[in-house]
Design an enzyme around this catalytic site. Structure first.
Site, PDB file in Angstrom:
ATOM      1  N   LYS A 215      69.166 -51.898 -10.756  1.00 32.62           N
ATOM      2  CA  LYS A 215      68.114 -53.486 -10.582  1.00 32.62           C
ATOM      3  C   LYS A 215      68.417 -53.838 -11.797  1.00 32.62           C
ATOM      4  O   LYS A 215      68.609 -55.455 -12.171  1.00 32.62           O
ATOM      5  CB  LYS A 215      66.967 -53.557  -9.101  1.00 32.62           C
ATOM      6  CG  LYS A 215      66.796 -54.966  -9.245  1.00 32.62           C
ATOM      7  CD  LYS A 215      65.758 -55.694  -8.127  1.00 32.62           C
ATOM      8  CE  LYS A 215      65.822 -54.955  -7.078  1.00 32.62           C
ATOM      9  NZ  LYS A 215      64.380 -54.878  -5.943  1.00 32.62           N
ATOM     10  N   GLU A 221      66.097 -42.299 -15.629  1.00 33.63           N
ATOM     11  CA  GLU A 221      67.406 -41.907 -14.626  1.00 33.63           C
ATOM     12  C   GLU A 221      69.005 -41.988 -14.582  1.00 33.63           C
ATOM     13  O   GLU A 221      69.589 -41.220 -14.248  1.00 33.63           O
ATOM     14  CB  GLU A 221      66.819 -41.053 -13.361  1.00 33.63           C
ATOM     15  CG  GLU A 221      64.905 -40.262 -13.169  1.00 33.63           C
ATOM     16  CD  GLU A 221      64.385 -41.496 -12.957  1.00 33.63           C
ATOM     17  OE1 GLU A 221      63.407 -41.035 -12.285  1.00 33.63           O
ATOM     18  OE2 GLU A 221      64.339 -42.637 -13.348  1.00 33.63           O
ATOM     19  N   GLY A 272      64.395 -51.669  -2.838  1.00 33.89           N
ATOM     20  CA  GLY A 272      65.361 -50.394  -2.391  1.00 33.89           C
ATOM     21  C   GLY A 272      65.930 -49.280  -1.598  1.00 33.89           C
ATOM     22  O   GLY A 272      66.762 -49.209  -0.824  1.00 33.89           O
ATOM     23  N   ARG A 273      64.396 -49.141  -0.852  1.00 35.86           N
ATOM     24  CA  ARG A 273      64.846 -49.047   0.334  1.00 35.86           C
ATOM     25  C   ARG A 273      65.327 -49.787   1.377  1.00 35.86           C
ATOM     26  O   ARG A 273      65.090 -48.912   2.472  1.00 35.86           O
ATOM     27  CB  ARG A 273      63.160 -47.992   1.089  1.00 35.86           C
ATOM     28  CG  ARG A 273      62.217 -49.135   0.739  1.00 35.86           C
ATOM     29  CD  ARG A 273      60.597 -48.039   0.944  1.00 35.86           C
ATOM     30  NE  ARG A 273      59.619 -49.312   1.113  1.00 35.86           N
ATOM     31  CZ  ARG A 273      59.480 -50.051  -0.841  1.00 35.86           C
ATOM     32  NH1 ARG A 273      59.921 -49.242  -1.687  1.00 35.86           N
ATOM     33  NH2 ARG A 273      57.660 -50.407  -0.037  1.00 35.86           N
ATOM     34  N   GLU A 359      57.239 -44.137   1.703  1.00 44.51           N
ATOM     35  CA  GLU A 359      57.310 -45.004   0.676  1.00 44.51           C
ATOM     36  C   GLU A 359      56.595 -46.368   0.531  1.00 44.51           C
ATOM     37  O   GLU A 359      55.407 -47.462  -0.271  1.00 44.51           O
ATOM     38  CB  GLU A 359      58.594 -45.864  -0.024  1.00 44.51           C
ATOM     39  CG  GLU A 359      57.876 -45.845  -1.992  1.00 44.51           C
ATOM     40  CD  GLU A 359      59.182 -45.744  -2.811  1.00 44.51           C
ATOM     41  OE1 GLU A 359      59.828 -44.849  -3.356  1.00 44.51           O
ATOM     42  OE2 GLU A 359      60.452 -47.045  -2.793  1.00 44.51           O
ATOM     43  N   HIS A 390      65.990 -23.427  15.597  1.00 45.06           N
ATOM     44  CA  HIS A 390      65.629 -22.264  15.091  1.00 45.06           C
ATOM     45  C   HIS A 390      65.638 -22.448  13.780  1.00 45.06           C
ATOM     46  O   HIS A 390      65.498 -21.699  13.203  1.00 45.06           O
ATOM     47  CB  HIS A 390      67.174 -21.696  15.464  1.00 45.06           C
ATOM     48  CG  HIS A 390      67.820 -21.613  15.980  1.00 45.06           C
ATOM     49  ND1 HIS A 390      67.663 -20.967  17.010  1.00 45.06           N
ATOM     50  CD2 HIS A 390      68.521 -22.843  16.828  1.00 45.06           C
ATOM     51  CE1 HIS A 390      68.097 -20.877  18.235  1.00 45.06           C
ATOM     52  NE2 HIS A 390      69.291 -22.133  18.577  1.00 45.06           N
ATOM     53  N   LYS A 505      56.509 -41.979 -13.698  1.00 46.78           N
ATOM     54  CA  LYS A 505      57.137 -42.389 -15.033  1.00 46.78           C
ATOM     55  C   LYS A 505      56.213 -42.536 -16.278  1.00 46.78           C
ATOM     56  O   LYS A 505      57.306 -42.042 -17.067  1.00 46.78           O
ATOM     57  CB  LYS A 505      57.992 -43.472 -13.748  1.00 46.78           C
ATOM     58  CG  LYS A 505      59.084 -43.027 -12.381  1.00 46.78           C
ATOM     59  CD  LYS A 505      59.701 -44.319 -12.678  1.00 46.78           C
ATOM     60  CE  LYS A 505      60.286 -44.594 -11.737  1.00 46.78           C
ATOM     61  NZ  LYS A 505      61.324 -45.416 -10.417  1.00 46.78           N
TER      62      LYS A 505
END
Length: 528
Positions: A215, A221, A272-273, A359, A390, A505
Protein backbone atom coordinates in the site's frame (compact mmCIF):
# COMPACT_ATOMS: atom_id res chain seq x y z
CA UNK A 1 -32.42 5.76 16.22
CA UNK A 2 -30.68 6.25 19.55
CA UNK A 3 -27.29 7.94 19.59
CA UNK A 4 -24.44 5.43 19.56
CA UNK A 5 -22.52 5.06 22.80
CA UNK A 6 -19.31 3.06 23.23
CA UNK A 7 -19.20 1.26 26.57
CA UNK A 8 -16.97 -1.43 28.03
CA UNK A 9 -18.47 -4.90 28.05
CA UNK A 10 -18.37 -5.25 31.83
CA UNK A 11 -20.48 -2.12 32.34
CA UNK A 12 -23.46 -3.49 30.39
CA UNK A 13 -26.45 -4.72 32.39
CA UNK A 14 -27.13 -7.51 29.89
CA UNK A 15 -23.57 -8.83 30.32
CA UNK A 16 -24.07 -9.14 34.05
CA UNK A 17 -27.21 -11.18 33.35
CA UNK A 18 -25.28 -13.35 30.91
CA UNK A 19 -22.63 -14.08 33.54
CA UNK A 20 -25.28 -15.49 35.86
CA UNK A 21 -26.12 -18.20 33.29
CA UNK A 22 -22.69 -19.85 33.26
CA UNK A 23 -22.88 -23.63 33.55
CA UNK A 24 -26.62 -23.92 33.04
CA UNK A 25 -26.34 -26.12 29.93
CA UNK A 26 -24.88 -29.62 29.88
CA UNK A 27 -24.07 -30.42 26.26
CA UNK A 28 -24.18 -34.19 26.76
CA UNK A 29 -27.72 -34.00 28.16
CA UNK A 30 -28.84 -31.38 25.64
CA UNK A 31 -27.81 -33.53 22.65
CA UNK A 32 -29.18 -36.85 23.94
CA UNK A 33 -32.21 -38.69 22.54
CA UNK A 34 -34.95 -37.25 20.35
CA UNK A 35 -34.73 -33.89 22.12
CA UNK A 36 -31.11 -33.68 21.01
CA UNK A 37 -32.11 -34.34 17.41
CA UNK A 38 -34.70 -31.56 17.61
CA UNK A 39 -32.07 -29.25 19.07
CA UNK A 40 -29.78 -29.82 16.08
CA UNK A 41 -32.58 -28.67 13.78
CA UNK A 42 -33.63 -25.79 16.04
CA UNK A 43 -30.20 -24.29 16.68
CA UNK A 44 -29.40 -23.49 13.06
CA UNK A 45 -29.06 -20.07 11.45
CA UNK A 46 -29.37 -20.01 7.63
CA UNK A 47 -26.52 -18.30 5.83
CA UNK A 48 -26.36 -17.22 2.18
CA UNK A 49 -25.57 -19.47 -0.77
CA UNK A 50 -26.92 -22.63 0.89
CA UNK A 51 -24.63 -22.49 3.93
CA UNK A 52 -25.89 -22.79 7.49
CA UNK A 53 -24.41 -22.09 10.91
CA UNK A 54 -25.32 -24.70 13.52
CA UNK A 55 -24.59 -24.15 17.21
CA UNK A 56 -26.53 -27.03 18.80
CA UNK A 57 -23.34 -28.34 20.43
CA UNK A 58 -22.68 -25.02 22.14
CA UNK A 59 -23.48 -24.66 25.83
CA UNK A 60 -26.43 -22.31 25.35
CA UNK A 61 -30.21 -22.56 25.68
CA UNK A 62 -33.26 -20.31 25.31
CA UNK A 63 -32.35 -18.29 28.41
CA UNK A 64 -28.77 -17.64 27.39
CA UNK A 65 -29.78 -16.86 23.81
CA UNK A 66 -32.26 -14.30 25.14
CA UNK A 67 -29.45 -12.78 27.20
CA UNK A 68 -27.20 -12.69 24.13
CA UNK A 69 -29.93 -10.92 22.18
CA UNK A 70 -30.23 -8.34 24.97
CA UNK A 71 -26.45 -7.90 24.95
CA UNK A 72 -26.40 -7.24 21.20
CA UNK A 73 -29.15 -4.67 21.61
CA UNK A 74 -27.60 -2.89 24.57
CA UNK A 75 -24.18 -2.81 22.90
CA UNK A 76 -25.81 -1.37 19.74
CA UNK A 77 -23.79 -3.64 17.49
CA UNK A 78 -26.14 -3.32 14.50
CA UNK A 79 -26.14 0.46 14.79
CA UNK A 80 -22.34 0.43 14.97
CA UNK A 81 -22.18 -1.76 11.88
CA UNK A 82 -24.44 0.71 10.08
CA UNK A 83 -22.17 3.57 11.11
CA UNK A 84 -19.19 1.62 9.74
CA UNK A 85 -20.65 0.86 6.31
CA UNK A 86 -22.05 4.39 6.02
CA UNK A 87 -18.53 5.77 6.34
CA UNK A 88 -18.06 6.78 9.98
CA UNK A 89 -14.49 6.98 11.29
CA UNK A 90 -14.68 3.68 13.17
CA UNK A 91 -10.92 3.06 13.13
CA UNK A 92 -10.20 5.51 15.93
CA UNK A 93 -6.54 4.57 16.30
CA UNK A 94 -5.67 5.66 12.76
CA UNK A 95 -8.64 8.06 12.37
CA UNK A 96 -9.89 6.23 9.30
CA UNK A 97 -13.06 4.88 7.82
CA UNK A 98 -13.40 1.08 7.46
CA UNK A 99 -14.68 0.28 3.98
CA UNK A 100 -13.84 -3.30 3.01
CA UNK A 101 -17.58 -4.08 2.74
CA UNK A 102 -17.79 -1.53 -0.09
CA UNK A 103 -15.46 -3.63 -2.23
CA UNK A 104 -18.25 -6.17 -2.74
CA UNK A 105 -21.44 -4.11 -2.47
CA UNK A 106 -23.15 -1.08 -1.00
CA UNK A 107 -25.01 -1.72 2.24
CA UNK A 108 -26.03 1.86 2.94
CA UNK A 109 -25.35 5.44 1.92
CA UNK A 110 -22.83 6.69 -0.60
CA UNK A 111 -19.46 7.11 1.09
CA UNK A 112 -17.60 10.14 -0.20
CA UNK A 113 -13.99 10.60 0.92
CA UNK A 114 -11.54 13.15 -0.48
CA UNK A 115 -14.24 14.03 -3.01
CA UNK A 116 -14.41 10.45 -4.35
CA UNK A 117 -17.31 8.00 -4.21
CA UNK A 118 -15.51 5.04 -2.67
CA UNK A 119 -17.83 2.37 -4.08
CA UNK A 120 -17.11 3.76 -7.55
CA UNK A 121 -13.38 3.80 -6.78
CA UNK A 122 -13.40 0.11 -5.86
CA UNK A 123 -15.53 -1.00 -8.81
CA UNK A 124 -13.34 1.03 -11.16
CA UNK A 125 -10.32 -0.91 -9.94
CA UNK A 126 -12.18 -4.20 -10.35
CA UNK A 127 -13.08 -3.26 -13.93
CA UNK A 128 -9.50 -2.28 -14.69
CA UNK A 129 -8.17 -5.54 -13.24
CA UNK A 130 -10.74 -7.55 -15.23
CA UNK A 131 -9.72 -5.83 -18.47
CA UNK A 132 -6.03 -6.38 -17.74
CA UNK A 133 -6.58 -10.05 -16.88
CA UNK A 134 -8.49 -10.55 -20.11
CA UNK A 135 -5.61 -9.06 -22.11
CA UNK A 136 -3.15 -11.38 -20.37
CA UNK A 137 -5.34 -14.44 -20.96
CA UNK A 138 -6.02 -13.57 -24.62
CA UNK A 139 -2.40 -12.81 -25.41
CA UNK A 140 -3.02 -9.12 -26.09
CA UNK A 141 -0.28 -8.46 -23.51
CA UNK A 142 2.75 -10.75 -23.85
CA UNK A 143 6.33 -10.87 -22.61
CA UNK A 144 9.38 -9.37 -24.31
CA UNK A 145 9.71 -12.33 -26.70
CA UNK A 146 6.03 -12.45 -27.65
CA UNK A 147 5.17 -15.44 -25.45
CA UNK A 148 2.11 -15.53 -23.20
CA UNK A 149 2.33 -15.39 -19.44
CA UNK A 150 1.25 -18.68 -17.88
CA UNK A 151 2.01 -18.08 -14.20
CA UNK A 152 1.39 -15.34 -11.67
CA UNK A 153 3.33 -14.82 -8.42
CA UNK A 154 2.27 -12.46 -5.64
CA UNK A 155 4.89 -10.73 -3.51
CA UNK A 156 3.43 -9.45 -0.24
CA UNK A 157 3.29 -10.10 3.47
CA UNK A 158 0.58 -10.38 6.13
CA UNK A 159 -2.81 -9.54 4.68
CA UNK A 160 -1.28 -9.17 1.22
CA UNK A 161 -0.42 -12.87 1.36
CA UNK A 162 -2.52 -14.86 3.85
CA UNK A 163 -6.00 -14.07 2.56
CA UNK A 164 -5.28 -14.17 -1.19
CA UNK A 165 -3.20 -17.36 -0.79
CA UNK A 166 -5.96 -19.06 1.23
CA UNK A 167 -8.61 -18.10 -1.34
CA UNK A 168 -6.48 -19.23 -4.28
CA UNK A 169 -5.83 -22.60 -2.68
CA UNK A 170 -9.52 -22.93 -1.80
CA UNK A 171 -10.64 -22.52 -5.41
CA UNK A 172 -7.85 -24.14 -7.43
CA UNK A 173 -9.48 -27.60 -7.49
CA UNK A 174 -12.87 -26.10 -8.32
CA UNK A 175 -11.38 -24.00 -11.12
CA UNK A 176 -9.59 -26.96 -12.66
CA UNK A 177 -12.81 -28.97 -12.79
CA UNK A 178 -14.82 -26.07 -14.22
CA UNK A 179 -12.20 -25.07 -16.79
CA UNK A 180 -11.52 -21.64 -15.30
CA UNK A 181 -7.92 -22.12 -14.13
CA UNK A 182 -6.18 -19.59 -16.36
CA UNK A 183 -2.78 -19.32 -14.63
CA UNK A 184 -1.01 -21.08 -11.78
CA UNK A 185 -0.41 -18.80 -8.83
CA UNK A 186 2.49 -18.74 -6.39
CA UNK A 187 3.23 -16.54 -3.39
CA UNK A 188 6.36 -15.09 -1.80
CA UNK A 189 5.95 -13.55 1.64
CA UNK A 190 8.79 -14.38 4.03
CA UNK A 191 11.86 -12.15 3.94
CA UNK A 192 13.84 -15.37 4.51
CA UNK A 193 15.70 -15.65 1.18
CA UNK A 194 15.03 -19.38 1.08
CA UNK A 195 11.34 -18.65 0.55
CA UNK A 196 11.82 -16.39 -2.45
CA UNK A 197 14.61 -18.46 -3.96
CA UNK A 198 12.65 -21.71 -3.71
CA UNK A 199 9.52 -20.20 -5.28
CA UNK A 200 11.43 -18.53 -8.12
CA UNK A 201 13.34 -21.77 -8.80
CA UNK A 202 10.02 -23.49 -9.49
CA UNK A 203 8.93 -20.90 -12.06
CA UNK A 204 9.52 -20.33 -15.75
CA UNK A 205 10.49 -16.70 -15.17
CA UNK A 206 10.04 -15.72 -18.81
CA UNK A 207 6.36 -16.63 -18.58
CA UNK A 208 5.70 -15.35 -15.07
CA UNK A 209 3.96 -12.13 -14.09
CA UNK A 210 4.83 -10.93 -10.57
CA UNK A 211 2.42 -8.83 -8.47
CA UNK A 212 4.05 -6.55 -5.93
CA UNK A 213 1.54 -5.66 -3.19
CA UNK A 214 2.47 -2.74 -0.95
CA UNK A 215 0.00 0.00 0.00
CA UNK A 216 2.73 2.45 0.97
CA UNK A 217 5.29 1.24 -1.53
CA UNK A 218 7.84 1.25 1.29
CA UNK A 219 7.23 -2.00 3.23
CA UNK A 220 10.77 -3.24 3.89
CA UNK A 221 10.16 -7.00 3.65
CA UNK A 222 8.11 -6.70 0.47
CA UNK A 223 10.53 -4.34 -1.25
CA UNK A 224 13.45 -6.58 -0.26
CA UNK A 225 11.70 -9.53 -1.87
CA UNK A 226 10.85 -7.41 -4.93
CA UNK A 227 14.52 -6.55 -5.45
CA UNK A 228 15.44 -10.18 -4.83
CA UNK A 229 12.98 -11.37 -7.49
CA UNK A 230 14.03 -8.59 -9.85
CA UNK A 231 17.61 -9.92 -9.70
CA UNK A 232 16.40 -13.38 -10.77
CA UNK A 233 14.43 -11.85 -13.65
CA UNK A 234 17.53 -10.06 -14.89
CA UNK A 235 19.68 -13.17 -14.54
CA UNK A 236 17.13 -15.02 -16.70
CA UNK A 237 17.73 -12.44 -19.44
CA UNK A 238 14.28 -10.88 -19.05
CA UNK A 239 13.18 -7.27 -18.56
CA UNK A 240 11.76 -6.72 -15.04
CA UNK A 241 9.47 -3.91 -16.20
CA UNK A 242 7.65 -6.41 -18.40
CA UNK A 243 7.20 -8.97 -15.65
CA UNK A 244 5.83 -6.93 -12.73
CA UNK A 245 2.59 -5.20 -11.85
CA UNK A 246 1.87 -3.26 -8.65
CA UNK A 247 -1.07 -3.13 -6.25
CA UNK A 248 -0.53 0.00 -4.20
CA UNK A 249 -2.00 3.35 -3.19
CA UNK A 250 -2.32 6.18 -5.67
CA UNK A 251 0.23 8.22 -3.71
CA UNK A 252 2.94 5.56 -3.38
CA UNK A 253 6.16 5.56 -5.44
CA UNK A 254 4.89 2.44 -7.20
CA UNK A 255 1.89 4.24 -8.72
CA UNK A 256 2.13 4.83 -12.48
CA UNK A 257 5.75 3.73 -12.29
CA UNK A 258 7.36 2.73 -15.64
CA UNK A 259 9.06 -0.18 -13.84
CA UNK A 260 5.67 -1.97 -13.79
CA UNK A 261 3.42 -3.24 -16.57
CA UNK A 262 0.39 -1.84 -14.77
CA UNK A 263 -0.68 -0.48 -11.37
CA UNK A 264 -3.95 -1.06 -9.52
CA UNK A 265 -5.03 0.81 -6.44
CA UNK A 266 -6.15 0.38 -2.87
CA UNK A 267 -6.59 3.00 -0.15
CA UNK A 268 -6.11 3.56 3.57
CA UNK A 269 -9.69 2.52 4.31
CA UNK A 270 -8.95 -1.15 3.56
CA UNK A 271 -6.91 -2.90 6.25
CA UNK A 272 -4.48 -5.58 5.09
CA UNK A 273 -6.29 -8.49 6.74
CA UNK A 274 -9.58 -7.25 5.25
CA UNK A 275 -8.15 -6.68 1.77
CA UNK A 276 -8.84 -9.98 0.00
CA UNK A 277 -11.90 -8.56 -1.77
CA UNK A 278 -10.00 -5.44 -2.88
CA UNK A 279 -7.35 -5.23 -5.59
CA UNK A 280 -5.00 -7.09 -3.21
CA UNK A 281 -6.93 -10.31 -3.80
CA UNK A 282 -8.64 -9.22 -6.99
CA UNK A 283 -5.52 -9.01 -9.13
CA UNK A 284 -4.09 -12.45 -8.35
CA UNK A 285 -7.46 -14.22 -8.29
CA UNK A 286 -8.66 -12.61 -11.52
CA UNK A 287 -5.42 -13.55 -13.27
CA UNK A 288 -5.53 -17.09 -11.87
CA UNK A 289 -9.23 -17.86 -12.41
CA UNK A 290 -10.69 -15.08 -14.53
CA UNK A 291 -12.50 -11.97 -13.37
CA UNK A 292 -15.91 -13.66 -13.47
CA UNK A 293 -14.86 -16.10 -10.74
CA UNK A 294 -13.63 -13.23 -8.57
CA UNK A 295 -16.96 -11.47 -9.16
CA UNK A 296 -18.78 -14.58 -7.96
CA UNK A 297 -16.69 -14.59 -4.78
CA UNK A 298 -17.59 -10.93 -4.23
CA UNK A 299 -21.28 -11.73 -4.71
CA UNK A 300 -21.06 -14.45 -2.07
CA UNK A 301 -19.45 -12.04 0.37
CA UNK A 302 -22.02 -9.32 -0.38
CA UNK A 303 -24.92 -11.69 0.31
CA UNK A 304 -23.43 -12.61 3.68
CA UNK A 305 -22.79 -8.95 4.51
CA UNK A 306 -26.47 -8.23 3.94
CA UNK A 307 -27.41 -10.88 6.55
CA UNK A 308 -25.14 -9.15 9.07
CA UNK A 309 -27.52 -6.16 9.05
CA UNK A 310 -30.34 -8.22 10.60
CA UNK A 311 -31.32 -7.18 14.12
CA UNK A 312 -32.67 -10.66 14.89
CA UNK A 313 -29.69 -12.75 16.02
CA UNK A 314 -31.54 -15.92 14.97
CA UNK A 315 -31.26 -14.63 11.39
CA UNK A 316 -27.78 -13.11 11.68
CA UNK A 317 -25.20 -15.94 11.68
CA UNK A 318 -22.11 -13.75 12.10
CA UNK A 319 -23.64 -11.97 15.09
CA UNK A 320 -24.79 -15.20 16.72
CA UNK A 321 -21.31 -16.66 16.24
CA UNK A 322 -19.76 -13.51 17.72
CA UNK A 323 -22.06 -13.42 20.74
CA UNK A 324 -21.48 -17.07 21.58
CA UNK A 325 -17.75 -16.46 21.24
CA UNK A 326 -17.92 -13.59 23.73
CA UNK A 327 -19.94 -15.79 26.13
CA UNK A 328 -17.27 -18.49 25.88
CA UNK A 329 -14.39 -16.04 26.30
CA UNK A 330 -15.75 -13.74 28.98
CA UNK A 331 -18.17 -15.94 30.93
CA UNK A 332 -16.77 -19.45 30.51
CA UNK A 333 -13.14 -18.31 30.46
CA UNK A 334 -12.08 -20.28 27.37
CA UNK A 335 -8.87 -18.82 25.96
CA UNK A 336 -8.63 -20.33 22.48
CA UNK A 337 -10.73 -21.41 19.51
CA UNK A 338 -9.85 -24.14 17.03
CA UNK A 339 -10.99 -23.71 13.43
CA UNK A 340 -11.31 -27.14 11.81
CA UNK A 341 -12.18 -27.22 8.10
CA UNK A 342 -12.98 -30.70 6.83
CA UNK A 343 -11.92 -29.64 3.36
CA UNK A 344 -8.34 -29.86 2.13
CA UNK A 345 -9.01 -26.87 -0.11
CA UNK A 346 -9.32 -24.75 3.06
CA UNK A 347 -5.94 -25.87 4.40
CA UNK A 348 -4.66 -22.27 4.66
CA UNK A 349 -7.97 -20.72 5.72
CA UNK A 350 -7.23 -21.10 9.47
CA UNK A 351 -3.97 -19.20 8.96
CA UNK A 352 -5.89 -16.32 7.39
CA UNK A 353 -8.45 -16.37 10.20
CA UNK A 354 -5.61 -16.41 12.72
CA UNK A 355 -4.39 -13.06 11.42
CA UNK A 356 -7.91 -11.69 10.92
CA UNK A 357 -8.97 -12.44 14.48
CA UNK A 358 -5.77 -12.08 16.52
CA UNK A 359 -4.50 -8.95 14.77
CA UNK A 360 -7.94 -7.34 14.99
CA UNK A 361 -8.98 -8.22 18.54
CA UNK A 362 -5.70 -8.84 20.31
CA UNK A 363 -6.09 -5.60 22.26
CA UNK A 364 -5.91 -4.70 25.97
CA UNK A 365 -7.15 -1.10 25.82
CA UNK A 366 -10.53 0.15 24.67
CA UNK A 367 -11.30 2.48 21.79
CA UNK A 368 -10.34 5.46 23.94
CA UNK A 369 -6.97 4.07 25.04
CA UNK A 370 -8.15 3.03 28.51
CA UNK A 371 -7.07 -0.29 30.03
CA UNK A 372 -9.85 -2.88 30.08
CA UNK A 373 -10.49 -5.38 32.86
CA UNK A 374 -11.74 -8.35 30.81
CA UNK A 375 -10.42 -10.75 28.20
CA UNK A 376 -10.58 -9.95 24.50
CA UNK A 377 -9.60 -11.98 21.43
CA UNK A 378 -8.89 -15.70 21.82
CA UNK A 379 -5.95 -17.61 20.40
CA UNK A 380 -6.96 -18.97 16.98
CA UNK A 381 -5.42 -22.10 15.47
CA UNK A 382 -6.45 -24.95 13.23
CA UNK A 383 -5.71 -27.49 10.55
CA UNK A 384 -7.89 -29.37 8.09
CA UNK A 385 -9.46 -32.63 9.26
CA UNK A 386 -8.88 -35.47 9.37
CA UNK A 387 -5.18 -34.56 9.74
CA UNK A 388 -5.87 -32.67 12.94
CA UNK A 389 -7.50 -35.75 14.45
CA UNK A 390 -4.08 -37.41 14.35
CA UNK A 391 -2.32 -34.35 15.71
CA UNK A 392 -3.78 -32.03 18.35
CA UNK A 393 -7.25 -33.56 18.88
CA UNK A 394 -5.83 -35.55 21.79
CA UNK A 395 -5.51 -32.33 23.78
CA UNK A 396 -8.89 -31.09 22.55
CA UNK A 397 -10.60 -34.27 23.79
CA UNK A 398 -8.75 -35.01 27.03
CA UNK A 399 -6.59 -31.99 27.84
CA UNK A 400 -7.05 -29.86 30.93
CA UNK A 401 -8.21 -26.82 28.93
CA UNK A 402 -11.56 -26.68 27.17
CA UNK A 403 -11.12 -25.21 23.69
CA UNK A 404 -14.26 -24.35 21.68
CA UNK A 405 -14.29 -25.70 18.15
CA UNK A 406 -15.55 -24.38 14.84
CA UNK A 407 -16.03 -27.01 12.15
CA UNK A 408 -16.47 -26.23 8.45
CA UNK A 409 -17.70 -28.99 6.15
CA UNK A 410 -19.26 -29.62 2.75
CA UNK A 411 -21.45 -32.46 1.53
CA UNK A 412 -19.72 -32.72 -1.85
CA UNK A 413 -16.06 -32.59 -2.85
CA UNK A 414 -14.85 -30.09 -5.42
CA UNK A 415 -13.37 -32.54 -7.91
CA UNK A 416 -16.00 -35.27 -7.69
CA UNK A 417 -13.39 -38.02 -7.88
CA UNK A 418 -13.82 -40.68 -5.22
CA UNK A 419 -13.59 -44.37 -4.41
CA UNK A 420 -15.75 -46.75 -2.41
CA UNK A 421 -14.04 -48.82 0.28
CA UNK A 422 -16.05 -50.91 2.78
CA UNK A 423 -19.33 -49.65 1.38
CA UNK A 424 -18.58 -45.93 1.75
CA UNK A 425 -16.82 -43.26 -0.29
CA UNK A 426 -13.96 -41.08 0.96
CA UNK A 427 -16.31 -38.09 1.09
CA UNK A 428 -18.80 -40.08 3.18
CA UNK A 429 -16.01 -41.07 5.56
CA UNK A 430 -14.96 -37.42 5.83
CA UNK A 431 -18.50 -36.32 6.71
CA UNK A 432 -18.91 -39.21 9.15
CA UNK A 433 -15.80 -38.05 10.98
CA UNK A 434 -17.22 -34.55 11.40
CA UNK A 435 -20.50 -35.81 12.87
CA UNK A 436 -18.67 -38.22 15.15
CA UNK A 437 -16.25 -35.57 16.41
CA UNK A 438 -19.03 -33.11 17.29
CA UNK A 439 -20.79 -35.71 19.45
CA UNK A 440 -17.57 -37.07 20.92
CA UNK A 441 -16.47 -33.61 22.00
CA UNK A 442 -19.85 -32.66 23.41
CA UNK A 443 -20.96 -35.90 25.05
CA UNK A 444 -17.72 -37.69 25.85
CA UNK A 445 -17.67 -41.30 27.09
CA UNK A 446 -17.36 -42.82 30.53
CA UNK A 447 -14.87 -45.65 31.05
CA UNK A 448 -13.75 -47.34 34.23
CA UNK A 449 -10.23 -46.87 32.93
CA UNK A 450 -9.60 -43.16 33.53
CA UNK A 451 -7.13 -43.08 30.66
CA UNK A 452 -9.98 -43.96 28.29
CA UNK A 453 -12.53 -41.63 29.85
CA UNK A 454 -13.74 -38.58 27.89
CA UNK A 455 -15.27 -35.84 30.01
CA UNK A 456 -17.16 -34.21 27.12
CA UNK A 457 -18.39 -30.67 27.54
CA UNK A 458 -16.26 -29.45 24.65
CA UNK A 459 -18.54 -27.01 22.77
CA UNK A 460 -18.52 -26.71 19.00
CA UNK A 461 -20.33 -25.13 16.09
CA UNK A 462 -20.32 -26.04 12.41
CA UNK A 463 -20.75 -24.18 9.16
CA UNK A 464 -21.98 -26.66 6.57
CA UNK A 465 -22.76 -26.32 2.87
CA UNK A 466 -23.27 -28.33 -0.28
CA UNK A 467 -19.91 -27.58 -1.95
CA UNK A 468 -17.03 -25.13 -1.71
CA UNK A 469 -17.58 -22.72 -4.64
CA UNK A 470 -16.63 -19.08 -5.26
CA UNK A 471 -19.93 -17.97 -3.73
CA UNK A 472 -19.69 -20.12 -0.60
CA UNK A 473 -16.05 -19.13 -0.14
CA UNK A 474 -17.00 -15.45 -0.32
CA UNK A 475 -19.75 -16.05 2.22
CA UNK A 476 -17.32 -17.82 4.58
CA UNK A 477 -14.85 -14.97 4.29
CA UNK A 478 -17.48 -12.33 5.05
CA UNK A 479 -18.95 -14.38 7.91
CA UNK A 480 -15.65 -14.40 9.80
CA UNK A 481 -14.82 -10.78 8.98
CA UNK A 482 -18.20 -9.73 10.38
CA UNK A 483 -17.90 -12.01 13.40
CA UNK A 484 -14.58 -10.39 14.32
CA UNK A 485 -16.06 -6.92 13.78
CA UNK A 486 -19.06 -7.64 16.03
CA UNK A 487 -16.83 -9.01 18.78
CA UNK A 488 -14.70 -5.87 18.62
CA UNK A 489 -17.84 -3.79 19.09
CA UNK A 490 -18.87 -5.90 22.08
CA UNK A 491 -15.41 -5.60 23.66
CA UNK A 492 -15.35 -1.86 22.89
CA UNK A 493 -11.97 -2.13 21.16
CA UNK A 494 -10.70 -0.94 17.80
CA UNK A 495 -10.51 -4.01 15.55
CA UNK A 496 -9.02 -2.10 12.64
CA UNK A 497 -5.53 -0.99 13.66
CA UNK A 498 -2.51 -3.13 14.58
CA UNK A 499 -0.06 -1.20 16.69
CA UNK A 500 1.25 -4.48 18.09
CA UNK A 501 2.86 -5.18 14.71
CA UNK A 502 4.88 -1.97 14.72
CA UNK A 503 7.28 -2.18 17.68
CA UNK A 504 9.24 -5.15 16.34
CA UNK A 505 9.56 -3.43 12.95
CA UNK A 506 10.94 -0.28 14.57
CA UNK A 507 13.50 -2.22 16.61
CA UNK A 508 14.54 -4.22 13.54
CA UNK A 509 15.22 -0.93 11.73
CA UNK A 510 17.35 0.12 14.71
CA UNK A 511 19.39 -3.08 14.39
CA UNK A 512 19.82 -2.59 10.64
CA UNK A 513 20.95 1.01 11.16
CA UNK A 514 23.70 -0.19 13.51
CA UNK A 515 22.63 2.14 16.33
CA UNK A 516 21.43 -0.49 18.79
CA UNK A 517 22.75 -0.71 22.35
CA UNK A 518 22.39 -2.93 25.40
CA UNK A 519 20.53 -6.23 25.19
CA UNK A 520 19.23 -5.44 21.70
CA UNK A 521 22.83 -5.15 20.52
CA UNK A 522 23.73 -8.38 22.32
CA UNK A 523 20.96 -10.33 20.60
CA UNK A 524 21.82 -8.74 17.25
CA UNK A 525 25.45 -9.81 17.62
CA UNK A 526 24.28 -13.30 18.52
CA UNK A 527 22.36 -13.51 15.24
CA UNK A 528 24.26 -11.40 12.74
Amino acid sequence: MNAITWKNLNTLTSFKKLKSLKGTVDSAHALSGTAGARRVAQYTVPMSNGLSYNYAAKQVNARSIAALKALAKEAQVIEKFAALYNGAVVNTGERRRVLHHLTRGQLGDDVIAEGVNKRTFYTTQQTAIAAFAQKIHSGAIVNETGDRYTTVCQIGIGGSDLGPRALYMALKNWAQVHGTLKMDAHFISNVDPDDGAAVVASLDIAKTLFILVSKSGTTLETLTNERFVRSFIEKAGCVPAQHMIAVTSETSPLAKNPDYVASFYIDDYIGGRYSSTSAVGGAVLSLAFGASVFSRLLAGAAAEDALAKNTDIAKNPALMDALIGVYERNVCGFSATAVLPYSQALSRFPAHLQQLDMESNGKSVNRFGKKIAYKTGPIIFGEPGTNGQHSFYQLLHQGTDIIPLQFIAFKKSQRGQDITIRNSTSQTKLSANVAAQIIAFACGKYDADANKCFAGGRPSSIIVGEQLTPETLGALLAHYENKVMFQGFLWNINSFDQEGVQLGKVLAETVLSGTMTGSLKAYAELLL
